[in-house]
Scaffold this active site. Structure first.
Site, PDB file in Angstrom:
ATOM      1  N   HIS A  31       0.825  -1.211   0.000  1.00 28.26           N
ATOM      2  CA  HIS A  31       0.000   0.000   0.000  1.00 28.26           C
ATOM      3  C   HIS A  31       0.853   1.253   0.000  1.00 28.26           C
ATOM      4  CE1 HIS A  31      -3.482  -2.510   1.727  1.00 28.26           C
ATOM      5  NE2 HIS A  31      -3.441  -2.546   0.418  1.00 28.26           N
ATOM      6  N   ARG A  36      -3.214   1.820 -18.294  1.00 27.17           N
ATOM      7  CA  ARG A  36      -3.093   0.419 -17.879  1.00 27.17           C
ATOM      8  C   ARG A  36      -4.202   0.114 -16.893  1.00 27.17           C
ATOM      9  NH1 ARG A  36       2.112   2.381 -16.816  1.00 27.17           N
ATOM     10  NH2 ARG A  36       3.639   1.832 -18.412  1.00 27.17           N
ATOM     11  N   ARG A  38      -5.924   0.177 -22.348  1.00 27.38           N
ATOM     12  CA  ARG A  38      -5.417  -1.144 -22.698  1.00 27.38           C
ATOM     13  C   ARG A  38      -6.124  -2.179 -21.820  1.00 27.38           C
ATOM     14  NH1 ARG A  38       0.750  -2.541 -21.807  1.00 27.38           N
ATOM     15  NH2 ARG A  38       0.011  -2.756 -19.677  1.00 27.38           N
ATOM     16  N   GLU A  84       4.259  -5.732 -29.613  1.00 24.98           N
ATOM     17  CA  GLU A  84       5.259  -6.054 -28.593  1.00 24.98           C
ATOM     18  C   GLU A  84       5.780  -7.481 -28.731  1.00 24.98           C
ATOM     19  OE1 GLU A  84       3.469  -5.554 -24.713  1.00 24.98           O
ATOM     20  OE2 GLU A  84       1.553  -6.282 -25.424  1.00 24.98           O
ATOM     21  N   ASN A  90       9.361  -2.180 -24.387  1.00 27.72           N
ATOM     22  CA  ASN A  90      10.012  -3.027 -23.379  1.00 27.72           C
ATOM     23  C   ASN A  90       9.873  -4.504 -23.728  1.00 27.72           C
ATOM     24  OD1 ASN A  90      10.365  -0.641 -22.042  1.00 27.72           O
ATOM     25  ND2 ASN A  90       8.791  -1.003 -20.524  1.00 27.72           N
ATOM     26  N   ASP A  91       8.628  -4.934 -23.977  1.00 25.40           N
ATOM     27  CA  ASP A  91       8.427  -6.335 -24.301  1.00 25.40           C
ATOM     28  C   ASP A  91       9.005  -6.681 -25.669  1.00 25.40           C
ATOM     29  OD1 ASP A  91       7.436  -7.515 -22.051  1.00 25.40           O
ATOM     30  OD2 ASP A  91       5.347  -6.995 -22.479  1.00 25.40           O
ATOM     31  N   ARG A 103      14.214  -8.436 -19.069  1.00 24.76           N
ATOM     32  CA  ARG A 103      14.699  -7.101 -18.736  1.00 24.76           C
ATOM     33  C   ARG A 103      14.933  -6.906 -17.239  1.00 24.76           C
ATOM     34  NH1 ARG A 103       9.321  -3.544 -18.336  1.00 24.76           N
ATOM     35  NH2 ARG A 103       7.941  -5.173 -19.070  1.00 24.76           N
ATOM     36  N   CYS A 160       4.802   3.292 -26.568  1.00 20.45           N
ATOM     37  CA  CYS A 160       4.413   3.561 -25.187  1.00 20.45           C
ATOM     38  C   CYS A 160       5.317   2.867 -24.165  1.00 20.45           C
ATOM     39  CB  CYS A 160       2.953   3.188 -24.957  1.00 20.45           C
ATOM     40  SG  CYS A 160       2.625   1.436 -25.142  1.00 20.45           S
TER      41      CYS A 160
END
Lengths: 91, 582
Positions: free
Chosen positions: B197, B305, B341, B440, B463-464, B474, B511
């Site tokens: 949290h 996201r 997404r 990706e 990234n992917d 990564r 992105c």
């Protein structure tokens, strides 16, 4: 005294927020409520107690209620748990 | 961002992105020992009223934090404090504490601490990270109650200069909020997890945070100079003076907090020197104070996201609940577009603690669109919720991890079905909603020509795409040198996708982290990327960069680079380009 056995349905188990939700639902009923997991039994209106159960997904809980509204109490709470805490209201 | 690797570098888990530098303040909270005292019977009543006072003081504090969080971050996150208030006021537990004080004739803090320990200890042993998270929630409350009892001032009451980096074993959500209010630059913890949290609050406040940094409280001393990279989870201790000063000079704006930087954002949308408008957008997940600031600057969302909806509760919220969340975001940004997404989760997130469904390789497993198509009921709930939020026509749907056109066709059919159902239910939505795919998976890039005919836009998840193309995880430190989105192979896949998009007249964005990388940005612009969507904390620098470049030069740059054979040459050329800017 009424009791019912349920399985924890939500994937992350009864962590902080489901516990809070369980207790705030339980607190709406008159009955004395307790919850048991693997021999450990706690007060169903105590968030610390419910958290202590550390009930992961798939584990079995027995919900006990005693009082005028015991039937509804057990029904409502069992339903809450077995539906994976429905809409977690806090999100 | 390049942080040169000198000085001692510690690696932890990134919990809240952003770059920060500042002086360390190490806080040893666990040194607080609780004295055990015998209370004479005649004083038991006053001991009990001390307990009551400490509890009501704690409840007041939590209430204030809840309100402050509600204002700064928004309702859902503030609920963390509701749970903590329930813990503080637990009637059954407090009854036990009172009884124990009476029967043992011991002081309140000792009894309270001891009974809390009895609850926490078994939870600490749990193999499940969500169960262990409850320990932090209970400790957050008990520490407040106990420090009220012993009359000790806590972290949030002591005075610190602004721009300090706070280091401790763990912080509570309330403490993070207080430190933020007092201009903390960043937060480092040796314990904790990115799902805690506290991390959630830090992310919502854009406070760079690295958790799980081993031995951080031993290796960092108060007064040390720290450089924190919240994107990669690294902490550099006492970098050499010249490096520190250089960073300071270059990054001086980064030490002030991100929100105020965003508020002072230069002209938006930014234009290149030769007058070309470059579309920048934000990647967001949790609703937060950032939304208002971005909306005020008319910045749209290139990647919204939605995984946090699941990760926070461990459940898929109902269609109605999701609609509420999406709709509030979409309304805030109106008329700017919001690209939503759909859930991009894998078995490592869905089946925490369920070994029977564990996959050896979740990144290459049942995730993204694959999982969604296998769970049509859940997927439809989300699609219907997104569609219902699209009434004002500023919503787009983005499908993750698409590797094959058949997945795209199936998802499109499902969206059509949802539309028909909604129509029959009398619910309104955007009939012409745009559907796009993430590029990706390398297969999607290679076959992007086939995909482009079926969708309205592309969004490259760099990234992917990098990790799949180079077969390099990564998050694996040993592969840090291999994982690089500027690798010629990755750039070629990006180029193929851009050409496919162009041939079919659809826009293409990036992105991933690459889009916010100052070095890579001119290259992407030159290659023909239409939109760069990035973490909001990168937007101010991105705006400034755009205003310094000539579009014409970036085309030349891209042309040069696509011909280069080695990563080293590519990086060198980009660095040279960057240095040439004034």
């Amino acid at each position: 005294m009424v009791q019912k056995t349920v399985k924890i349905a939500n994937r992350l188990g009864m962590h902080a927020r489901p516990s809070a939700m369980f207790v705030s639902h339980a607190s709406k009923f008159q009955s004395e409520i307790s919850v048991e997991k693997a021999g450990l039994r706690v007060n169903g209106k105590s968030i610390m107690g419910v958290m202590m159960l550390a009930a992961e997904m798939g584990s079995e809980l027995i919900i006990f209620a005693e009082g005028e509204d015991e039937e509804q109490t057990v029904e409502a709470l069992a339903n809450l748990v077995s539906t994976g805490f429905g809409d977690l209201k806090d999100l | 961002m390049i942080v040169r690797k000198r000085g001692l570098i510690l690696k932890g888990t990134p919990a809240s992105p952003g770059f920060a530098m500042g002086e360390a303040r190490v806080i040893f909270k666990w040194e607080q020992t609780i004295e055990e005292r015998i209370i004479p019977e005649s004083h038991i009543d006053s001991e009990l009223s001390r307990l009551e006072n400490a509890i009501s003081a704690t409840l007041t504090e939590l209430e204030e934090w809840r309100e402050s969080a509600g204002q700064k971050i928004g309702g859902p996150v503030a609920k963390i404090f509701d749970t903590q208030m329930m813990i503080a006021a637990d009637p059954e537990f407090l009854k036990k504490v009172r009884e124990e004080i009476k029967s043992s004739c011991k002081n309140a803090e000792y009894v309270y601490g001891m009974l809390v320990e009895g609850i926490i200890e078994p939870l600490r042993q749990s193999s499940d990270s969500y169960m262990r998270q409850m320990v932090s929630d209970i400790e957050a409350v008990s520490r407040r109650i106990i420090s009220h009892l012993v009359g000790q001032s806590e972290t949030h009451q002591v005075n610190f200069p602004p721009d300090c980096v706070f280091v401790a074993q763990e912080f509570t959500p309330g403490e993070v909020l207080s430190l933020y209010e007092r201009h903390a630059a960043a937060i480092i913890t040796s314990g904790g997890s990115a799902i805690s949290h506290m991390a959630l609050i830090a992310r919502s406040l854009l406070l760079p945070t690295v958790v799980g940094v081993p031995q951080s409280i031993l290796k960092i001393k108060s007064g040390d100079r720290l450089v924190i990279d919240g994107d990669n989870g690294t902490v550099t201790i006492n970098p050499p003076d010249e490096e520190w000063n250089e960073l300071r000079r270059k990054r001086v704006k980064l030490t002030t907090r991100h929100i105020s930087r965003l508020q002072k954002l230069p002209v938006f949308p930014p234009k290149t020197i030769d007058g070309i408008e470059i579309e920048l957008a934000a990647n967001i997940d949790l609703p937060g104070p950032i939304d208002e600031i971005l909306a005020e600057h008319k910045i749209g969302v290139g990647l919204y996201r939605t995984e946090f909806l699941y990760l926070q509760s461990g459940n898929f919220p109902s269609e109605d609940k999701q609609f509420e969340v999406y709709n509030s975001v979409v309304e805030k940004y109106y008329p700017r577009p919001v690209v939503v997404r759909t859930f991009d989760l894998g078995s490592d997130k869905y089946f925490v603690g369920d070994d029977s469904r564990k996959e050896n390789n979740p990144a290459l497993g049942w995730r993204g669109i694959r999982a969604a198509l296998d769970m049509p009921k859940i997927f439809k709930d989300q699609l219907r919720a997104i569609l219902r939020a699209s009434v004002k026509k500023n919503v787009k749907i983005l499908l993750p991890m698409v590797a094959d056109t058949s997945e795209l066709s199936k998802a499109s059919r499902l969206i059509k079905t949802c539309m028909v159902e909604l129509y029959h239910d009398g619910k309104d939505f955007d009939h012409d909603i745009e559907i796009g795919v993430m590029i990706e998976v390398p297969s999607a890039a290679v076959a992007s020509e086939l995909m482009a005919r079926k969708v309205s836009f592309f969004s490259i998840g760099s990234n992917d795409l990098t990790q799949y193309t180079l077969a390099a995880d990564r998050d694996n430190d040993r592969l840090a040198k291999i994982f690089n989105p500027l690798h010629p192979a990755v750039l070629r896949l990006i180029k193929i996708s851009i050409d496919a998009a162009r041939n079919n007249g659809i826009p293409i964005g990036v992105c991933g982290e690459m889009s916010g990388d100052i070095l890579a940005m001119p290259l992407l612009i030159g290659m023909g990327i239409n939109q760069l969507s990035m973490n909001p904390s990168k937007l101010p620098d991105a705006c400034r960069l755009v205003a310094k470049i000539k579009y014409k030069d970036t085309i030349k740059l891209a042309d040069d680079i696509i011909r280069m054979t080695s990563l080293k040459d590519i990086e060198g050329r980009l660095l040279e380009f960057n240095m040439s800017l004034k």
